[in-house]
Design an enzyme around this catalytic site. Structure first.
Site, PDB file in Angstrom:
ATOM      1  N   ARG A   1      76.288 -15.922  72.568  1.00 13.77           N
ATOM      2  CA  ARG A   1      77.221 -16.006  73.693  1.00 13.77           C
ATOM      3  C   ARG A   1      78.217 -17.147  73.504  1.00 13.77           C
ATOM      4  O   ARG A   1      79.339 -17.092  73.945  1.00 13.77           O
ATOM      5  CB  ARG A   1      76.412 -16.227  74.978  1.00 13.77           C
ATOM      6  CG  ARG A   1      77.146 -15.940  76.264  1.00 13.77           C
ATOM      7  CD  ARG A   1      76.309 -16.305  77.505  1.00 13.77           C
ATOM      8  NE  ARG A   1      74.894 -16.153  77.379  1.00 13.77           N
ATOM      9  CZ  ARG A   1      74.190 -15.082  77.773  1.00 13.77           C
ATOM     10  NH1 ARG A   1      74.791 -14.067  78.332  1.00 13.77           N
ATOM     11  NH2 ARG A   1      72.869 -15.053  77.616  1.00 13.77           N
ATOM     12  N   TYR A   2      77.773 -18.219  72.871  1.00 13.43           N
ATOM     13  CA  TYR A   2      78.604 -19.418  72.650  1.00 13.43           C
ATOM     14  C   TYR A   2      78.712 -19.622  71.142  1.00 13.43           C
ATOM     15  O   TYR A   2      77.800 -19.267  70.393  1.00 13.43           O
ATOM     16  CB  TYR A   2      77.953 -20.655  73.265  1.00 13.43           C
ATOM     17  CG  TYR A   2      77.555 -20.513  74.714  1.00 13.43           C
ATOM     18  CD1 TYR A   2      78.498 -20.690  75.736  1.00 13.43           C
ATOM     19  CD2 TYR A   2      76.250 -20.209  75.064  1.00 13.43           C
ATOM     20  CE1 TYR A   2      78.126 -20.570  77.064  1.00 13.43           C
ATOM     21  CE2 TYR A   2      75.877 -20.093  76.396  1.00 13.43           C
ATOM     22  CZ  TYR A   2      76.815 -20.270  77.395  1.00 13.43           C
ATOM     23  OH  TYR A   2      76.444 -20.146  78.709  1.00 13.43           O
TER      24      TYR A   2
ATOM     25  N   ARG B   1      75.610 -21.685  69.028  1.00 12.24           N
ATOM     26  CA  ARG B   1      74.181 -21.483  69.248  1.00 12.24           C
ATOM     27  C   ARG B   1      73.873 -20.012  69.538  1.00 12.24           C
ATOM     28  O   ARG B   1      74.729 -19.291  70.064  1.00 12.24           O
ATOM     29  CB  ARG B   1      73.663 -22.359  70.385  1.00 12.24           C
ATOM     30  CG  ARG B   1      74.407 -22.203  71.696  1.00 12.24           C
ATOM     31  CD  ARG B   1      74.307 -23.513  72.486  1.00 12.24           C
ATOM     32  NE  ARG B   1      74.929 -23.450  73.792  1.00 12.24           N
ATOM     33  CZ  ARG B   1      76.215 -23.677  74.003  1.00 12.24           C
ATOM     34  NH1 ARG B   1      77.040 -23.939  73.001  1.00 12.24           N
ATOM     35  NH2 ARG B   1      76.707 -23.644  75.230  1.00 12.24           N
TER      36      ARG B   1
ATOM     37  N   CYS C   1      55.123 -12.803  78.296  1.00 12.05           N
ATOM     38  CA  CYS C   1      54.975 -14.138  78.902  1.00 12.05           C
ATOM     39  C   CYS C   1      53.535 -14.325  79.381  1.00 12.05           C
ATOM     40  O   CYS C   1      52.866 -13.337  79.708  1.00 12.05           O
ATOM     41  CB  CYS C   1      55.890 -14.279  80.114  1.00 12.05           C
ATOM     42  SG  CYS C   1      57.612 -14.009  79.726  1.00 12.05           S
TER      43      CYS C   1
ATOM     44  N   CYS D   1      57.157 -14.257  86.355  1.00 15.94           N
ATOM     45  CA  CYS D   1      57.764 -14.866  87.535  1.00 15.94           C
ATOM     46  C   CYS D   1      58.448 -13.756  88.325  1.00 15.94           C
ATOM     47  O   CYS D   1      59.149 -12.929  87.743  1.00 15.94           O
ATOM     48  CB  CYS D   1      58.794 -15.901  87.109  1.00 15.94           C
ATOM     49  SG  CYS D   1      58.137 -17.015  85.853  1.00 15.94           S
TER      50      CYS D   1
ATOM     51  N   CYS E   1      62.229 -13.409  87.832  1.00 16.40           N
ATOM     52  CA  CYS E   1      62.677 -13.476  86.431  1.00 16.40           C
ATOM     53  C   CYS E   1      64.025 -12.787  86.213  1.00 16.40           C
ATOM     54  O   CYS E   1      64.213 -11.638  86.606  1.00 16.40           O
ATOM     55  CB  CYS E   1      61.631 -12.825  85.542  1.00 16.40           C
ATOM     56  SG  CYS E   1      62.158 -12.748  83.822  1.00 16.40           S
TER      57      CYS E   1
ATOM     58  N   ARG F   1      65.094 -11.813  83.387  1.00 18.40           N
ATOM     59  CA  ARG F   1      64.958 -10.779  82.353  1.00 18.40           C
ATOM     60  C   ARG F   1      63.821  -9.827  82.702  1.00 18.40           C
ATOM     61  O   ARG F   1      63.146  -9.283  81.828  1.00 18.40           O
ATOM     62  CB  ARG F   1      64.715 -11.407  80.978  1.00 18.40           C
ATOM     63  CG  ARG F   1      65.878 -12.229  80.477  1.00 18.40           C
ATOM     64  CD  ARG F   1      65.890 -12.420  78.968  1.00 18.40           C
ATOM     65  NE  ARG F   1      67.070 -13.176  78.600  1.00 18.40           N
ATOM     66  CZ  ARG F   1      67.065 -14.441  78.169  1.00 18.40           C
ATOM     67  NH1 ARG F   1      65.912 -15.083  78.020  1.00 18.40           N
ATOM     68  NH2 ARG F   1      68.191 -15.053  77.879  1.00 18.40           N
TER      69      ARG F   1
ATOM     70  N   ASP G   1      69.507 -15.901  89.473  1.00 19.19           N
ATOM     71  CA  ASP G   1      70.359 -14.822  88.974  1.00 19.19           C
ATOM     72  C   ASP G   1      70.195 -13.551  89.815  1.00 19.19           C
ATOM     73  O   ASP G   1      69.244 -13.419  90.575  1.00 19.19           O
ATOM     74  CB  ASP G   1      70.008 -14.538  87.504  1.00 19.19           C
ATOM     75  CG  ASP G   1      70.364 -15.728  86.628  1.00 19.19           C
ATOM     76  OD1 ASP G   1      71.507 -16.201  86.728  1.00 19.19           O
ATOM     77  OD2 ASP G   1      69.484 -16.197  85.869  1.00 19.19           O
TER      78      ASP G   1
ATOM     79  N   ASP H   1      74.729 -18.901  85.774  1.00 20.40           N
ATOM     80  CA  ASP H   1      75.089 -17.999  84.678  1.00 20.40           C
ATOM     81  C   ASP H   1      75.975 -16.933  85.288  1.00 20.40           C
ATOM     82  O   ASP H   1      75.496 -16.124  86.102  1.00 20.40           O
ATOM     83  CB  ASP H   1      73.828 -17.370  84.057  1.00 20.40           C
ATOM     84  CG  ASP H   1      73.394 -18.118  82.816  1.00 20.40           C
ATOM     85  OD1 ASP H   1      74.128 -18.048  81.823  1.00 20.40           O
ATOM     86  OD2 ASP H   1      72.340 -18.769  82.875  1.00 20.40           O
TER      87      ASP H   1
ATOM     88  N   LYS I   1      77.445 -20.054  81.208  1.00 22.47           N
ATOM     89  CA  LYS I   1      77.069 -20.954  82.304  1.00 22.47           C
ATOM     90  C   LYS I   1      78.295 -21.693  82.825  1.00 22.47           C
ATOM     91  O   LYS I   1      79.154 -22.111  82.045  1.00 22.47           O
ATOM     92  CB  LYS I   1      76.086 -21.998  81.801  1.00 22.47           C
ATOM     93  CG  LYS I   1      74.696 -21.490  81.669  1.00 22.47           C
ATOM     94  CD  LYS I   1      73.743 -22.607  81.297  1.00 22.47           C
ATOM     95  CE  LYS I   1      72.383 -22.012  81.018  1.00 22.47           C
ATOM     96  NZ  LYS I   1      72.442 -20.986  79.942  1.00 22.47           N
TER      97      LYS I   1
HETATM   98  S1  SF4 Z   1      61.306 -16.467  83.933  1.00 20.19           S
HETATM   99 FE1  SF4 Z   1      60.909 -14.467  82.989  1.00 20.19          FE
HETATM  100  S2  SF4 Z   1      60.987 -14.879  80.785  1.00 20.19           S
HETATM  101 FE2  SF4 Z   1      60.695 -16.866  81.809  1.00 20.19          FE
HETATM  102  S3  SF4 Z   1      58.452 -17.148  81.897  1.00 20.19           S
HETATM  103 FE3  SF4 Z   1      59.071 -16.204  83.830  1.00 20.19          FE
HETATM  104  S4  SF4 Z   1      58.767 -14.036  83.456  1.00 20.19           S
HETATM  105 FE4  SF4 Z   1      58.844 -14.981  81.440  1.00 20.19          FE
END
Ligand code: SF4
Length: 346
Positions: free
Chosen positions: A88-89, A92, A101, A105, A108, A110, A271, A308, A315
């Site tokens: 994206r940049y 990096r 994971c 979360c 999340c 993603r 997000d 983002d 960002k």
């Molecule tokens: S935010 Fe998403 S990618 Fe990061 S640890 Fe939690 S579930 Fe996994």
């Protein structure tokens, strides 16, 4: 106890009621569930608003997607030249070797990509192509291993990744984005620490944690092992409604990082991931909270509050010079000077 992965596990552990089982089964069909033993033990079952439970225990409200939410909220896919790489940049790239994971979360960004039904682990062929891309682009100074959580990989696999990066001269910095030191602190052992280091490269570990209670004595010890080994640690947190959106909690979180020798780095505005509207506050509310940290706590404890920009524009620091309000409409500027309405039109 092992990681809780099913609605039944949650009910058996008094994290949801039997009456919630059916609706949480529906959430589980769409989004992965995992609560590690360390996090399950930290949840106060008597507090209906426990900030650890709110992060990991699914809710029926995740089934409601609002018009501005999107499957790829920060635009990873538009910047992915080969599988597993996000460029994206200029200087990096993200290297997403794994989409698993130790916890999932509920907010999340993603969530459509991680978990057992997510994008999985890169095949050896895809990994070869990802490393070839990095080797072919001398402007890449930093590689950020993210995903998913790269520290779920075995020390042997991590060491292989590091050795392949060590062979690319122009890569100087390797950064890992992880929740492991907090959610599975027992994984941070000598073998893993050795695997994270490679000759000629500087390793950073950015720890994702959102509430001061996550920095338990055991978690702090696991971070100390990394820092004592010469690995620089940074923090990443998400500003989340009902979890850390008050000045005292934010101050305690940032202080807990600094006490653990972790420099507060990014505080992310949540997000626009599907089914996460119950976690979001407005940019104005976030900006007021972050402004309240100035002066109140040490300069060492100040994170950079960032958004983002949806669509993959990168960002933007949420500050008076990047954010403007006109006629009830908020505009945010990206790092290249482009202006974007926030939230974007559906
Ligand atoms: S935010 Fe998403 S990618 Fe990061 S640890 Fe939690 S579930 Fe996994």
């Amino acid at each position: 106890m092992s990681t809780l992965r099913t609605p039944k596990d949650l009910a058996d552990n008094e994290l949801i009621t039997p009456g919630q089982l059916a609706e949480i089964e529906r959430v589980a069909e769409q989004y992965a569930i995992a609560i590690s033993p360390a996090m399950a033990a930290l949840i106060d079952r008597n507090d209906p608003n426990d900030p650890i439970a709110l992060q990991f225990v699914p809710k029926a409200s995740e089934l409601t997607t609002t018009s501005e939410e999107r499957a790829d909220p920060i635009g990873d896919l538009v910047h992915s030249p080969v599988e597993g790489i996000v460029h994206r940049y200029p200087d990096r790239v993200l290297l997403k070797a794994v989409h698993v994971c130790p916890v999932y979360c509920r907010f999340c960004f993603r969530r459509e990509m991680v978990g057992p039904q997510g994008l999985g682990t890169l095949s050896p062929e895809a990994l070869d192509k990802a490393f070839a891309y990095i080797a072919d682009h001398p402007e890449i100074w930093e590689v950020i291993l993210t995903g998913g959580d790269p520290l779920v990989l075995s020390p042997r696999r991590l060491s292989e990744l590091m050795q392949r990066l060590a062979a690319i001269d122009h890569v100087k910095i390797v950064r890992f984005h992880t929740r492991v030191p907090v959610v599975e602190p027992e994984r941070i052992d000598e073998a893993l620490i050795v695997a994270l280091k490679a000759s000629g490269k500087t390793t950073y570990v950015a720890l994702h944690a959102n509430h001061p209670r996550e920095l338990t004595p055991v978690a702090r010890k696991s971070c100390a092992k990394l820092v004592d080994a010469g690995i620089v640690m940074l923090s990443q947190s998400v500003l989340l409604k009902g979890i850390n959106d008050n000045p005292d909690t934010l101050a305690a979180l940032m202080r807990a990082f600094v006490e653990t020798r972790i420099k507060p780095y990014y505080l992310h505005h949540p997000d626009l991931a599907p089914g996460t509207s119950h976690f979001r506050l407005s940019l104005e509310e976030g900006r007021a909270l972050v402004a309240g940290l100035r002066g109140r706590i040490s300069g060492l404890c100040q994170p950079t509050y960032v958004l983002d920009i949806p669509g993959g524009y990168g960002k933007a620091v949420i500050a008076p010079d990047t954010l403007s309000e006109k006629g009830g409409c908020t505009t945010i500027s990206d790092y290249q000077g482009g202006n974007h309405t926030y939230p974007p039109e559906a």
